[in-house]
Design an enzyme around this catalytic site. Structure first.
Site, PDB file in Angstrom:
ATOM      1  N   GLU A  25      41.118 -89.372  93.310  1.00 47.11           N
ATOM      2  CA  GLU A  25      41.502 -88.009  93.676  1.00 47.11           C
ATOM      3  C   GLU A  25      40.300 -87.075  93.679  1.00 47.11           C
ATOM      4  O   GLU A  25      39.760 -86.731  92.634  1.00 47.11           O
ATOM      5  CB  GLU A  25      42.561 -87.484  92.699  1.00 47.11           C
ATOM      6  N   GLU A  60      52.486 -87.916  93.562  1.00 45.67           N
ATOM      7  CA  GLU A  60      52.092 -88.368  94.896  1.00 45.67           C
ATOM      8  C   GLU A  60      51.998 -89.888  94.954  1.00 45.67           C
ATOM      9  O   GLU A  60      52.427 -90.504  95.934  1.00 45.67           O
ATOM     10  CB  GLU A  60      50.765 -87.734  95.301  1.00 45.67           C
ATOM     11  N   GLU A  74      47.141 -81.225  87.704  1.00 46.26           N
ATOM     12  CA  GLU A  74      46.598 -82.098  88.756  1.00 46.26           C
ATOM     13  C   GLU A  74      46.894 -83.562  88.454  1.00 46.26           C
ATOM     14  O   GLU A  74      47.200 -84.342  89.358  1.00 46.26           O
ATOM     15  CB  GLU A  74      45.095 -81.886  88.905  1.00 46.26           C
TER      16      GLU A  74
END
Length: 123
Positions: free
Chosen positions: A30, A78, A71
């Site tokens: 990420e 996700e 996050e």
């Protein structure tokens, strides 16, 4: 669930290892997490220096940590959605968008906190 019979200190050691694996995966996969970690590395010492009281220091640095926490959760959501399938689905898009909105709100909290603490000192 893995290692269900593990108790005590061994369980904590295993849990720590899983957490470090999660950090590693998120860091490698990420870009947003890497960017936010870079900001934390720069802004956390600045927040410790600019905060005049322990409460101010906790607020300035704590909201930065909240951005990273959110996050991590966003990345987990996700990944879970992508595991189910890559085809476009309204509920998948909704889950990803809501998780992204949570990251945005954590940034808004950070800007608000830093602004309310630091702006009165300079103006």
């Amino acid at each position: 669930m893995a290692n269900q019979n593990v108790r005590g200190w061994r369980r904590l050691i295993y849990a720590f290892g899983y957490s470090m694996a999660g950090f590693k995966v998120c860091f490698e996969a990420e870009e947003a997490f890497r960017q936010e970690l870079f900001l934390l590395m720069f802004l956390a010492p600045l927040g410790l220096w600019l905060g005049e009281t322990p409460i101010e220091r906790v607020l300035l640095v704590g909201c930065l940590l909240i951005v990273l926490i959110v996050e991590l959760l966003n990345s987990a959501i996700e990944a879970n959605v992508d595991r189910v399938g890559m085809e476009r689905h309204e509920l998948s898009a909704r889950a990803k968008d809501i998780a992204s909105a949570a990251v945005f709100m954590s940034f808004a909290l950070t800007v608000l906190t830093w602004g309310l603490i630091l702006l009165p000192k300079w103006f």
